[in-house]
Design a protein around this motif. Sequence first.
Motif, mmCIF file in Angstrom:
data_model
loop_
_atom_site.group_PDB
_atom_site.id
_atom_site.type_symbol
_atom_site.label_atom_id
_atom_site.label_comp_id
_atom_site.label_asym_id
_atom_site.label_seq_id
_atom_site.Cartn_x
_atom_site.Cartn_y
_atom_site.Cartn_z
ATOM 1 N N ASP A 14 0.854 -1.189 0.000
ATOM 2 C CA ASP A 14 0.000 0.000 0.000
ATOM 3 C C ASP A 14 0.889 1.238 0.000
ATOM 4 O OD1 ASP A 14 -1.942 1.877 0.177
ATOM 5 O OD2 ASP A 14 -2.735 1.245 2.122
ATOM 6 N N SER A 15 1.115 1.787 -1.170
ATOM 7 C CA SER A 15 2.029 2.919 -1.330
ATOM 8 C C SER A 15 1.293 4.212 -1.652
ATOM 9 C CB SER A 15 3.033 2.601 -2.440
ATOM 10 O OG SER A 15 2.355 2.117 -3.585
ATOM 11 N N GLN A 16 -0.022 4.234 -1.460
ATOM 12 C CA GLN A 16 -0.793 5.379 -1.943
ATOM 13 C C GLN A 16 -0.375 6.694 -1.304
ATOM 14 O OE1 GLN A 16 -4.992 5.710 -0.645
ATOM 15 N NE2 GLN A 16 -4.697 3.730 0.361
ATOM 16 N N ARG A 78 11.625 8.561 1.140
ATOM 17 C CA ARG A 78 12.167 7.315 1.692
ATOM 18 C C ARG A 78 13.253 7.603 2.722
ATOM 19 N NH1 ARG A 78 12.239 3.319 -2.981
ATOM 20 N NH2 ARG A 78 10.472 1.963 -2.517
ATOM 21 N N GLN A 79 14.099 8.576 2.422
ATOM 22 C CA GLN A 79 15.172 8.923 3.338
ATOM 23 C C GLN A 79 14.616 9.483 4.644
ATOM 24 O OE1 GLN A 79 17.724 7.243 1.642
ATOM 25 N NE2 GLN A 79 18.987 8.871 2.490
ATOM 26 N N LYS A 80 13.522 10.232 4.523
ATOM 27 C CA LYS A 80 12.948 10.916 5.676
ATOM 28 C C LYS A 80 12.083 9.992 6.536
ATOM 29 C CE LYS A 80 10.845 14.572 4.438
ATOM 30 N NZ LYS A 80 9.789 15.551 4.057
ATOM 31 N N HIS A 81 11.256 9.202 5.886
ATOM 32 C CA HIS A 81 10.261 8.417 6.618
ATOM 33 C C HIS A 81 10.515 6.917 6.579
ATOM 34 C CE1 HIS A 81 7.915 12.023 7.195
ATOM 35 N NE2 HIS A 81 7.853 12.235 5.893
ATOM 36 N N HIS A 83 10.563 3.149 5.080
ATOM 37 C CA HIS A 83 9.761 2.374 4.126
ATOM 38 C C HIS A 83 8.279 2.509 4.472
ATOM 39 C CE1 HIS A 83 13.141 0.439 2.039
ATOM 40 N NE2 HIS A 83 13.742 0.586 3.199
ATOM 41 N N ALA A 84 7.622 3.438 3.791
ATOM 42 C CA ALA A 84 6.202 3.700 4.047
ATOM 43 C C ALA A 84 5.328 2.949 3.042
ATOM 44 C CB ALA A 84 5.935 5.200 3.971
ATOM 45 N N GLU A 85 5.706 1.716 2.739
ATOM 46 C CA GLU A 85 4.961 0.901 1.782
ATOM 47 C C GLU A 85 4.684 -0.471 2.401
ATOM 48 O OE1 GLU A 85 6.644 1.784 -2.499
ATOM 49 O OE2 GLU A 85 8.255 2.012 -1.039
ATOM 50 N N PRO A 86 3.734 -0.547 3.328
ATOM 51 C CA PRO A 86 3.479 -1.813 4.021
ATOM 52 C C PRO A 86 2.831 -2.851 3.109
ATOM 53 C CG PRO A 86 1.804 -0.195 4.595
ATOM 54 C CD PRO A 86 2.835 0.534 3.783
ATOM 55 N N LEU A 87 3.102 -4.112 3.401
ATOM 56 C CA LEU A 87 2.414 -5.201 2.723
ATOM 57 C C LEU A 87 0.940 -5.196 3.117
ATOM 58 C CD1 LEU A 87 4.889 -8.156 3.353
ATOM 59 C CD2 LEU A 87 4.539 -6.976 1.164
ATOM 60 N N TYR A 88 0.081 -5.577 2.193
ATOM 61 C CA TYR A 88 -1.326 -5.738 2.530
ATOM 62 C C TYR A 88 -1.511 -6.984 3.403
ATOM 63 C CZ TYR A 88 -2.848 -2.123 -0.721
ATOM 64 O OH TYR A 88 -3.060 -0.917 -1.346
ATOM 65 N N PRO A 89 -2.530 -6.984 4.272
ATOM 66 C CA PRO A 89 -2.777 -8.154 5.120
ATOM 67 C C PRO A 89 -2.958 -9.424 4.288
ATOM 68 C CG PRO A 89 -4.100 -6.287 5.865
ATOM 69 C CD PRO A 89 -3.474 -5.874 4.558
ATOM 70 N N GLY A 90 -2.249 -10.465 4.668
ATOM 71 C CA GLY A 90 -2.359 -11.754 3.984
ATOM 72 C C GLY A 90 -1.440 -11.909 2.794
ATOM 73 N N VAL A 116 11.407 -1.409 -6.905
ATOM 74 C CA VAL A 116 10.720 -2.630 -6.484
ATOM 75 C C VAL A 116 11.659 -3.535 -5.690
ATOM 76 C CG1 VAL A 116 11.147 -4.019 -8.566
ATOM 77 C CG2 VAL A 116 9.112 -4.441 -7.201
ATOM 78 N N ARG A 117 12.940 -3.557 -6.049
ATOM 79 C CA ARG A 117 13.880 -4.388 -5.307
ATOM 80 C C ARG A 117 14.119 -3.844 -3.899
ATOM 81 N NH1 ARG A 117 16.224 -8.374 -8.223
ATOM 82 N NH2 ARG A 117 15.688 -8.352 -10.444
ATOM 83 N N ILE A 118 14.117 -2.528 -3.747
ATOM 84 C CA ILE A 118 14.268 -1.942 -2.411
ATOM 85 C C ILE A 118 13.104 -2.358 -1.514
ATOM 86 C CG2 ILE A 118 14.096 0.228 -1.127
ATOM 87 C CD1 ILE A 118 15.849 1.509 -3.292
ATOM 88 N N VAL A 119 11.882 -2.222 -2.005
ATOM 89 C CA VAL A 119 10.734 -2.502 -1.145
ATOM 90 C C VAL A 119 10.583 -3.993 -0.871
ATOM 91 C CG1 VAL A 119 8.952 -2.618 -2.963
ATOM 92 C CG2 VAL A 119 8.330 -1.873 -0.675
ATOM 93 N N MET A 120 10.835 -4.850 -1.863
ATOM 94 C CA MET A 120 10.711 -6.286 -1.620
ATOM 95 C C MET A 120 11.850 -6.804 -0.738
ATOM 96 S SD MET A 120 7.933 -7.596 -2.790
ATOM 97 C CE MET A 120 7.094 -6.100 -2.250
ATOM 98 N N THR A 121 13.037 -6.231 -0.862
ATOM 99 C CA THR A 121 14.137 -6.599 0.028
ATOM 100 C C THR A 121 13.813 -6.194 1.460
ATOM 101 O OG1 THR A 121 15.772 -6.413 -1.748
ATOM 102 C CG2 THR A 121 16.591 -6.268 0.526
ATOM 103 N N HIS A 122 13.240 -5.004 1.623
ATOM 104 C CA HIS A 122 12.848 -4.538 2.949
ATOM 105 C C HIS A 122 11.897 -5.523 3.619
ATOM 106 C CE1 HIS A 122 11.423 -1.970 6.195
ATOM 107 N NE2 HIS A 122 10.194 -2.152 5.765
#
Length: 219
Positions: A14-16, A78-81, A83-90, A116-122
């Motif tokens: 959820d990156s909205q 991204r530097q400030k906050h 990883h503000a892109e949480p996985l959806y439940p499930g 995409v590699r940054i967020v999936m690695t996170h």
Amino acid sequence: MKLVIFDCDGTLVDSQHLIVACMDAAFISLGRTPPSREATLSIVGLSLFEAFAVLTSPEDPDIPALIEAYKGAFHAERQKHGHAEPLYPGCREVIEWVAAEKAALGIATGKSQRGVRIVMTHHGLIDRFATIQTADDAPSKPHPGMILQAMAEVGAVPEDTVMIGDTTYDIDMAHAAGVGSIAVTWGYHAPEALLRSRPNAIARTYGEVPAILKRLWGV
């Protein structure tokens, strides 16, 4: 080889809030009025040039500058906050289930490879994906290039491939590639719009996805 391809923004994560904030910053940096939140979310999934072409016009001379401003804002956020892109439940559970079923996992996204590699690695999931197709590698959705390249990389055929996404661009891309499709309703396009794109199935929660995949696989 069965292949399940996921969109990223609005499907896996959820990156909205991050996307809207960066889009606003990009327009403001050029002294322009940002689009509405609804307009910004409507273009999630497109590559950046196509997204700005929809929000402005294909002939807008500011598009290259808007793209660079958006990328800069995204990096700064991204530097400030973090990883503000949480996985959806499930989400994690379904990815692990697909892997346990010995199917290949892929991603097809308007993000860059780096993004995409940054967020999936996170989230500790990068190694689960056998193929990652992005705006760096193929034309923007709904062109079928991302899916065709993903199938070629893992040795899958259309009848064994399913695209999972939250936008009409994902479903239209699946149709163009001749593969199955599951539209999910927790993302950024309205269920009515998704229905008009004629997906093979609609999932309202990640918990519904395994049963739908089994049905599409005929097992």
